[in-house]
Design a protein around this motif. Structure first.
Motif, PDB file in Angstrom:
ATOM      1  N   TYR B 394       0.834  -1.205   0.000  1.00 37.10           N
ATOM      2  CA  TYR B 394       0.000   0.000   0.000  1.00 37.10           C
ATOM      3  C   TYR B 394       0.870   1.256   0.000  1.00 37.10           C
ATOM      4  CZ  TYR B 394      -2.955   3.689   1.871  1.00 37.10           C
ATOM      5  OH  TYR B 394      -3.597   4.880   2.064  1.00 37.10           O
ATOM      6  N   TYR B 395       1.862   1.209   0.870  1.00 36.76           N
ATOM      7  CA  TYR B 395       2.713   2.383   1.014  1.00 36.76           C
ATOM      8  C   TYR B 395       3.466   2.695  -0.274  1.00 36.76           C
ATOM      9  CZ  TYR B 395       5.971   5.649   3.015  1.00 36.76           C
ATOM     10  OH  TYR B 395       6.685   6.769   3.282  1.00 36.76           O
ATOM     11  N   ARG B 396       3.935   1.651  -0.952  1.00 39.35           N
ATOM     12  CA  ARG B 396       4.693   1.877  -2.190  1.00 39.35           C
ATOM     13  C   ARG B 396       3.804   2.444  -3.294  1.00 39.35           C
ATOM     14  NH1 ARG B 396       9.648  -0.686  -1.869  1.00 39.35           N
ATOM     15  NH2 ARG B 396       9.791  -2.034  -0.069  1.00 39.35           N
ATOM     16  N   ILE B 397       2.580   1.957  -3.334  1.00 37.88           N
ATOM     17  CA  ILE B 397       1.671   2.503  -4.354  1.00 37.88           C
ATOM     18  C   ILE B 397       1.305   3.937  -3.998  1.00 37.88           C
ATOM     19  CG2 ILE B 397      -0.569   2.226  -5.475  1.00 37.88           C
ATOM     20  CD1 ILE B 397      -0.378  -0.754  -4.827  1.00 37.88           C
ATOM     21  N   LEU B 398       1.083   4.161  -2.715  1.00 38.00           N
ATOM     22  CA  LEU B 398       0.641   5.500  -2.296  1.00 38.00           C
ATOM     23  C   LEU B 398       1.702   6.554  -2.599  1.00 38.00           C
ATOM     24  CD1 LEU B 398      -1.651   6.986  -0.592  1.00 38.00           C
ATOM     25  CD2 LEU B 398      -0.029   6.860   1.274  1.00 38.00           C
ATOM     26  N   LEU B 399       2.935   6.299  -2.207  1.00 42.84           N
ATOM     27  CA  LEU B 399       3.942   7.345  -2.285  1.00 42.84           C
ATOM     28  C   LEU B 399       4.998   7.105  -3.346  1.00 42.84           C
ATOM     29  CD1 LEU B 399       4.544   8.343   1.407  1.00 42.84           C
ATOM     30  CD2 LEU B 399       2.923   9.214  -0.233  1.00 42.84           C
ATOM     31  N   GLY B 400       4.969   5.968  -3.987  1.00 38.75           N
ATOM     32  CA  GLY B 400       5.986   5.714  -4.992  1.00 38.75           C
ATOM     33  C   GLY B 400       7.322   5.401  -4.363  1.00 38.75           C
ATOM     34  N   VAL B 401       8.282   5.092  -5.206  1.00 40.75           N
ATOM     35  CA  VAL B 401       9.624   4.781  -4.725  1.00 40.75           C
ATOM     36  C   VAL B 401      10.594   5.704  -5.459  1.00 40.75           C
ATOM     37  CG1 VAL B 401      11.313   2.981  -4.346  1.00 40.75           C
ATOM     38  CG2 VAL B 401       8.897   2.392  -4.486  1.00 40.75           C
ATOM     39  N   PRO B 402      11.165   6.684  -4.782  1.00 37.61           N
ATOM     40  CA  PRO B 402      12.065   7.615  -5.470  1.00 37.61           C
ATOM     41  C   PRO B 402      13.214   6.876  -6.145  1.00 37.61           C
ATOM     42  CG  PRO B 402      11.559   8.397  -3.272  1.00 37.61           C
ATOM     43  CD  PRO B 402      10.956   7.036  -3.388  1.00 37.61           C
ATOM     44  N   GLY B 403      13.570   7.338  -7.306  1.00 42.63           N
ATOM     45  CA  GLY B 403      14.674   6.722  -8.028  1.00 42.63           C
ATOM     46  C   GLY B 403      14.248   5.582  -8.922  1.00 42.63           C
ATOM     47  N   THR B 404      13.001   5.176  -8.808  1.00 42.34           N
ATOM     48  CA  THR B 404      12.507   4.126  -9.691  1.00 42.34           C
ATOM     49  C   THR B 404      11.333   4.674 -10.489  1.00 42.34           C
ATOM     50  OG1 THR B 404      10.738   3.223  -8.342  1.00 42.34           O
ATOM     51  CG2 THR B 404      12.976   2.567  -7.791  1.00 42.34           C
ATOM     52  N   GLY B 405      10.886   3.896 -11.441  1.00 37.72           N
ATOM     53  CA  GLY B 405       9.757   4.333 -12.256  1.00 37.72           C
ATOM     54  C   GLY B 405       8.437   4.307 -11.522  1.00 37.72           C
ATOM     55  N   MET B 406       8.419   3.749 -10.332  1.00 41.96           N
ATOM     56  CA  MET B 406       7.169   3.683  -9.564  1.00 41.96           C
ATOM     57  C   MET B 406       6.842   5.062  -9.045  1.00 41.96           C
ATOM     58  SD  MET B 406       4.864   1.583  -8.540  1.00 41.96           S
ATOM     59  CE  MET B 406       3.419   1.844  -7.520  1.00 41.96           C
ATOM     60  N   HIS B 407       5.802   5.676  -9.618  1.00 36.38           N
ATOM     61  CA  HIS B 407       5.536   7.033  -9.158  1.00 36.38           C
ATOM     62  C   HIS B 407       4.389   7.078  -8.172  1.00 36.38           C
ATOM     63  CE1 HIS B 407       1.978   7.922 -11.587  1.00 36.38           C
ATOM     64  NE2 HIS B 407       2.545   7.320 -12.602  1.00 36.38           N
ATOM     65  N   ASN B 408       4.169   8.267  -7.687  1.00 40.86           N
ATOM     66  CA  ASN B 408       3.247   8.520  -6.594  1.00 40.86           C
ATOM     67  C   ASN B 408       1.813   8.437  -7.098  1.00 40.86           C
ATOM     68  OD1 ASN B 408       1.541  10.150  -4.938  1.00 40.86           O
ATOM     69  ND2 ASN B 408       3.342  10.998  -3.958  1.00 40.86           N
ATOM     70  N   PHE B 409       1.025   7.527  -6.541  1.00 40.50           N
ATOM     71  CA  PHE B 409      -0.367   7.393  -6.965  1.00 40.50           C
ATOM     72  C   PHE B 409      -1.323   8.034  -5.979  1.00 40.50           C
ATOM     73  CE2 PHE B 409       1.362   4.156  -9.765  1.00 40.50           C
ATOM     74  CZ  PHE B 409       0.567   4.283 -10.883  1.00 40.50           C
ATOM     75  N   SER B 410      -0.779   8.820  -5.058  1.00 41.13           N
ATOM     76  CA  SER B 410      -1.641   9.290  -3.977  1.00 41.13           C
ATOM     77  C   SER B 410      -2.782  10.148  -4.490  1.00 41.13           C
ATOM     78  CB  SER B 410      -0.812  10.074  -2.960  1.00 41.13           C
ATOM     79  OG  SER B 410      -0.291  11.230  -3.563  1.00 41.13           O
ATOM     80  N   GLN B 411      -2.579  10.846  -5.599  1.00 41.47           N
ATOM     81  CA  GLN B 411      -3.665  11.666  -6.108  1.00 41.47           C
ATOM     82  C   GLN B 411      -4.448  10.963  -7.202  1.00 41.47           C
ATOM     83  OE1 GLN B 411      -4.685  14.480  -4.971  1.00 41.47           O
ATOM     84  NE2 GLN B 411      -3.028  14.932  -3.574  1.00 41.47           N
ATOM     85  N   GLN B 412      -3.924   9.862  -7.691  1.00 37.99           N
ATOM     86  CA  GLN B 412      -4.565   9.252  -8.843  1.00 37.99           C
ATOM     87  C   GLN B 412      -5.488   8.112  -8.460  1.00 37.99           C
ATOM     88  OE1 GLN B 412      -1.871   8.427 -11.978  1.00 37.99           O
ATOM     89  NE2 GLN B 412      -0.799  10.361 -11.765  1.00 37.99           N
ATOM     90  N   LEU B 413      -5.262   7.513  -7.300  1.00 40.84           N
ATOM     91  CA  LEU B 413      -6.136   6.434  -6.853  1.00 40.84           C
ATOM     92  C   LEU B 413      -6.638   6.784  -5.462  1.00 40.84           C
ATOM     93  CD1 LEU B 413      -4.019   3.319  -7.887  1.00 40.84           C
ATOM     94  CD2 LEU B 413      -5.961   4.288  -9.096  1.00 40.84           C
TER      95      LEU B 413
END
Lengths: 518, 593
Positions: B394-413
């Motif tokens: 949950y946390y990784r999806i919410l805030l993303g992981v800096p330095g990787t392509g996983m971006h912040n979904f906190s506003q999108q979901l």
């Protein structure tokens, strides 16, 4: 006969005292060669098809972005400016100049423009400039500023053509036979002058290469790097939007007004209702339309007083617009049956109604709270199409469908096709407009609730599909017109028409309707 | 009326085109209309306008131009000559690469869908992640480099004035190659036709256009990427320090080459370097929450190390771990068919670009990303197996992981939807994506290890807000460092192959990176002889930090901005007190055994 006694005096009220002298020439329709008018009009018809296709391309890309698989010159951001500039400068502007070259000699009582040959070559130069514009923008050479994408050399060429056209108009007015100027001629004189100044200032023409020292570096710069823009970003934005909105305010709108002032009395055979109102609309437009462009930047960090002036001007604009609207409306009083029987008039008056709507809509959009909800959304796109498609393109189609039979002294190849043209574009446009307006409201409302733009893309996708479908109807309408006019010129419609009229008149229930433009 | 003179006339001379109407009814109708028209026509002098209402050609031309220029004076000349704003506190010049990227941005018409200023209402309405601040006039300072303007009129895509630093460069490369690879619902055109230079410069512009706060975010991305790649590197890099992982120059295609990192990030559209071999290693590291795989990443071998320095906080930490406010939580939503279906719908709408439609981490975007995306299909890995807590995902999806392509979904979901995605992720190893419908029995329950349960018992009250309870940080670079090491205490250490680092070390790295970016831009601007360039001291580094010249909320500097409403929502909707969930679980186990 009573009718013949009435007729000239009524027209005289509209067109001045020289009308009788003009009519005494006899078959005066043949006296106008209309060389220049034809070439501008034909070009505009072709450009309408082309710019519609540009629109179709970008509408399709918004439904399926990988449609062209990353082809550089068909990329959305390169075709969109061509659609926008093409509608304004290729389709509408060429149609307007064709109409000017047709109307002006008839209003000032000369047999032709000061130089038909100059007008003719100017049309080709204008076509050339636009081809250059398409080539450069598709290859990524652009200033990158909305509504003024063409690089400095292309704009300079257009400006030269423009000045030559102005010269042609002024010289024609100078050699006029009818001394008093009808209201349409005021606009024909003022509007191109305004636009020349507008483009010269708005494109920052005096600053083709801001940094380069020598000529070759300057050439490279004006092609490859930002040219024709002020240095400071926000100041540049103010100039840009002031200029852009004046394309509508000082060129497209005045010409719509001028042409309606000519064609509506002409087709309905009724004098213009009031010249006071036309005077109000002229000076009102001059003062209020010139100052409202910065309402595009109501949310941007520019000085507040500039925004205030723009909002004020936008609201006050309703005064000249309604002065004009009332004038046309009352001229039409008693003539509305022609709206249903005369197809060019139907186009013109539909355009007129859309024009009034777009002005009311635009004035409200310039109010800060309303602007907060609609700015950046497709509501603005819908608004722009209400103006350029609803008002000006309808007007242009009416003007062309009126002028071509007059120039060739033939009825249209098929008025039934014109009827199809009318209904495809009317249904297509209204659907298009409603779909985009709904998208605009969805976007505005959802953004205000904190939903990011990307999340809305699946939501608005079906609307974009609808926009493409309705847009296809608009494209079809343009092609119907092109085909109809091509066939009008090719086929001897006069013989067909005589026969038809004869049969028509012998019919026991025959009405006053004559199928041709007049 | 004399009807007799207007009888039907069928003679050949009258062909119906000229002459008076040849029909009685027609004529009468015409007359009726003329009479009517006369009654409504204007009266008096208005019928003879030329006697009163003369507009000469001079009036229509010169008079009209005078009116025009009168207005132009007020609306154009006056603002142009009175409106001159100096640089804002956020303003930075552009580097030469970014300036060229700006031109690429213009040439391809990006501005038609991406506006270039964020409005106060954008900030006010909660799009905080996208629009952390409104644009100021002074952000657009600069003569040549800000011309022409990029304000834009439409937002089919997001506004880009604050975009810098929210995505790492490799994400940008994938996104430009085909936006659907990383954002499947995107409408953006492909820019795969851009040359290598155009592409890299365009990305440089994206990363530099937001001013100082954007540059800090960009520095976070760069440093986080560097740390991640260091951690991913093989044992032969064990004795390297972070500073060794540097750009070593350009290859023949113009792409930056890193040395000593162990992993070359693929750059450019030709960067087809196969990242597959690193996938498992990446997962290995990522799952290294409590040091189970201590031979790869340096974390505590056992629970004793937590709190061994006498403080409340553990002193050793994996760089890829996460804020500890969520890592011990179970999914607050029940495992139902509906929740799983919704989770799969979102996964297929938003995630398959990188993670692949089978969930194997080999989507079309994965080839560009370094480190590569997670493989969800393996039940052995802690990713989706019983080891990993749902709160972690949950946390990784919410805030993303800096330095990787996983971006912040906190506003999108929405919060609920993220939890549903997490529920669904836990079914993927059992066929959640391959079977027609994800079933409840596919769900893999979280089974914390004994060590974790012991840890929960020992530290029942974990901190929810690292920003407040672990010492409110004021230095922007410390705050930035914490977005790479979320939840890390000030004195905590983490290890990369035996080298110990603290939050301050990372902050120093970010600061160095930031100043170097700023200096590059500034030197480029000096080289371009830009007029009105302020001294460098205006931009940076009056003191140890620049918080003295940049008094803005610290959240501007973090890539993983925690939306303030998120936790309140979670508490309200799910009655979720974070360690409580784990405690309940613990109690459940105790009562069942």
């Amino acid at each position: 006969m009573a009718q013949q006694q009435d007729h000239p005096s009524r027209v005289q009220a509209t067109f001045g005292s020289a009308y009788e002298r003009m009519t005494s020439i006899g078959q005066f329709v043949e006296a106008w060669p209309d060389h220049a008018s034809r070439i501008w009009i034909f070009s505009s018809i072709i450009w309408l098809g082309v710019v519609d296709l540009f629109g179709m391309i970008i509408a399709s890309e918004l439904t399926s972005p990988n449609l062209f698989g990353g082809t550089a010159w068909l990329e959305f951001g390169r075709v969109r400016p061509l659609h926008v500039n093409g509608v304004i400068f290729a389709w509408l502007t060429m149609m307007y100049w064709g109409a000017i070259f047709y109307v002006l000699p008839r209003l000032v009582g000369t047999r032709h423009m000061w130089s038909e040959r100059l007008g003719y070559w100017c049309a080709w130069l204008w076509n050339l400039s636009f081809l250059l514009g398409i080539f450069t923008v598709m290859n990524g050479y652009t200033t990158g500023s909305e509504y003024r994408e063409f690089i400095w050399p292309v704009t300079a060429l257009q400006l030269i053509v423009w000045v030559l056209n102005i010269f042609n108009v002024l010289m024609t007015v100078q050699m006029r036979v009818v001394r008093p100027l009808y209201v349409t001629v005021w606009w024909f004189i003022a509007s191109p002058l305004w636009l020349a100044a507008d483009i010269f200032i708005g494109h920052v023409m005096w600053r083709p290469c801001p940094t380069a020292g020598n000529l070759s570096a300057c050439l490279a710069e004006m092609i490859n790097t930002p040219s024709g823009a002020l240095g400071s970003s926000l100041n540049d934005a103010m100039v840009e939007w002031w200029m852009s909105h004046n394309l509508f305010g000082l060129w497209l709108t005045p010409m719509l007004i001028a042409l309606l002032y000519y064609f509506v009395p002409r087709i309905t055979n009724t004098p213009l209702y009031s010249h006071t109102l036309s005077l109000i609309s002229f000076w009102g437009m001059a003062f209020f339309y010139t100052g409202l462009g910065m309402h595009h930047l109501l949310q941007a960090p520019i000085p507040g007083w500039v925004k205030s002036i723009s909002t004020f001007s936008s609201i006050m604009l309703l005064v000249p617009v309604f002065a004009f609207g009332i004038n046309i409306w009352l001229t039409m009083r008693g003539n509305w049956d022609k709206f249903f029987t005369n197809l060019p008039l139907r186009f013109l008056m539909t355009g007129f109604i859309f024009y009034i709507l777009v002005n009311v809509q635009g004035s409200f959009e310039a109010i800060q709270p309303f602007n907060q909800m609609t700015h950046f959304t497709n509501f603005v796109v819908a608004h722009a199409h209400l103006a350029l498609l609803g008002a000006f393109t309808f007007l242009g189609m009416g003007v062309i469908d009126y002028i071509i039979p007059q120039i060739y002294r033939k009825p249209m190849y098929s008025w039934s096709l014109t009827n199809w043209q009318y209904w495809t574009i009317t249904i297509g446009f209204i659907g298009f407009f409603l779909v985009l307006t709904m998208v605009g409201f969805i976007q505005g409302q959802m953004w205000a609730q904190g939903v990011p733009e990307v999340n809305l893309l699946p939501v608005i996708h079906p609307y974009f599909v609808g926009r493409a479908v309705f847009g296809a109807m608009i494209v079809i309408s343009g092609f119907i017109q092109a085909y109809n006019i091509w066939m009008t010129i090719r086929v001897d419609t006069r013989a067909r028409s005589r026969q038809a009229v004869r049969q028509h008149m012998q019919h026991p229930l025959a009405s006053t309707v004559i199928p041709a433009g007049e | 009326m004399d009807n007799t003179s207007n009888g039907p006339d069928n003679s050949p001379a009258n062909d119906g085109q000229n002459g008076p109407p040849s029909n009685n009814d027609q004529y009468n109708e015409l007359m009726r209309r003329l009479q009517y028209a006369r009654t409504i026509s204007p009266r008096g002098w208005m019928q003879q306008p030329q006697k009163k209402m003369l507009m000469s050609p001079l009036m229509s031309s010169v008079g009209a131009m005078i009116a025009f220029f009168t207005v132009v004076f007020f609306i154009v000349w006056l603002p142009e000559n009175t409106f001159a704003v100096g640089p804002s506190k956020f303003w930075t010049p552009l580097s030469n690469a970014a300036l060229h990227g700006r031109q690429v941005f213009l040439d391809n018409g990006c501005v038609y869908c991406h506006s270039g200023f964020s409005r106060p209402e954008d900030v006010a309405t909660g799009l905080f992640y996208l629009y952390p601040r409104a644009s100021y006039s002074g952000d657009y300072y600069g003569d040549y480099e800000q011309s022409p303007n990029l304000l834009g009129t439409e937002r089919t895509g997001p506004d880009l004035s604050q975009e810098a630093g929210y995505h790492p460069n490799d994400w940008q490369v994938a996104h430009y190659y085909d936006p659907r690879t990383v954002e499947p619902i995107s409408l953006m055109p492909r820019f795969s036709y851009l040359s290598q230079r155009d592409l890299l410069d365009l990305i440089a512009f994206d990363q530099e256009r937001s001013g100082k706060d954007g540059l800090i975010r960009y520095s976070i991305q760069l440093v986080a990427k560097k740390l991640t790649l260091m951690t991913l590197a093989g044992k032969q890099y064990q004795n390297r320090t972070i500073a060794d992982c540097q750009p070593a120059g350009k290859d023949k295609k113009g792409a930056t080459v890193y040395t000593n990192c162990g992993v070359q990030p693929p750059v450019g559209f030709n960067g087809t370097q196969d990242m597959r071999s690193y996938v498992n290693k990446w997962l290995y590291v990522q799952n290294n929450i409590l040091g189970k795989y201590g031979d790869i990443a340096p974390v505590a071998k056992d629970m004793k190390s937590f709190g061994s320095n006498g403080a409340d906080e553990p002193d050793e930490f994996s760089i890829l771990t996460h804020d500890r406010s969520y890592w011990l939580t179970n999914d607050p939503l029940p495992v139902t068919q509906e929740n799983l279906m919704r989770g799969r719908e979102i996964f297929q709408e938003r995630c398959i670009g990188c993670h692949g439609s089978p969930g194997n981490g080999q989507g079309p975007g994965a080839v560009f990303l370094s480190p590569p995306p997670i493989d969800f299909t393996s039940p052995d890995d802690a990713c989706c197996g019983p080891d990993t807590s749902p709160g972690d995902l949950y946390y990784r999806i919410l805030l993303g992981v800096p330095g990787t392509g996983m971006h912040n979904f906190s506003q999108q979901l929405s919060v609920s939807d993220i939890w549903r995605v997490v529920l669904f992720l836990k079914t993927i190893p059992n066929g959640g994506l391959t079977k027609p419908v994800p079933k409840v029995n596919m769900y893999i329950q979280w089974k914390p290890s004994k060590e974790i349960l012991a840890f929960i018992k020992k530290y029942p009250e974990q901190n929810m807000f690292p920003y407040t309870q672990k010492g409110l940080l004021t230095d922007p670079f410390m705050i930035a460092a914490r977005s790479i090491l979320p939840g890390a205490g000030v004195n905590e250490k983490f290890y990369i192959y035996g080298q110990a680092y603290t939050l301050k070390d990372v902050a120093a790295l970010i600061r160095t990176q930031y100043i170097s970016l700023l200096k590059t831009s500034y030197n480029d601007a000096v080289g371009r002889h830009e007029a009105g360039l302020p001294p460098f001291s205006f931009l940076c580094c009056g003191r140890n930090t620049f918080s003295d010249v940049l008094p803005i909320p610290p959240t501007y500097f973090t890539v993983g901005t925690w939306p303030s409403w998120e936790l309140a929502y979670a508490k309200k909707e799910f009655k979720l007190s974070v360690p409580q969930v784990a405690e309940n679980y613990l109690n459940d186990i105790a009562s069942n055994s």
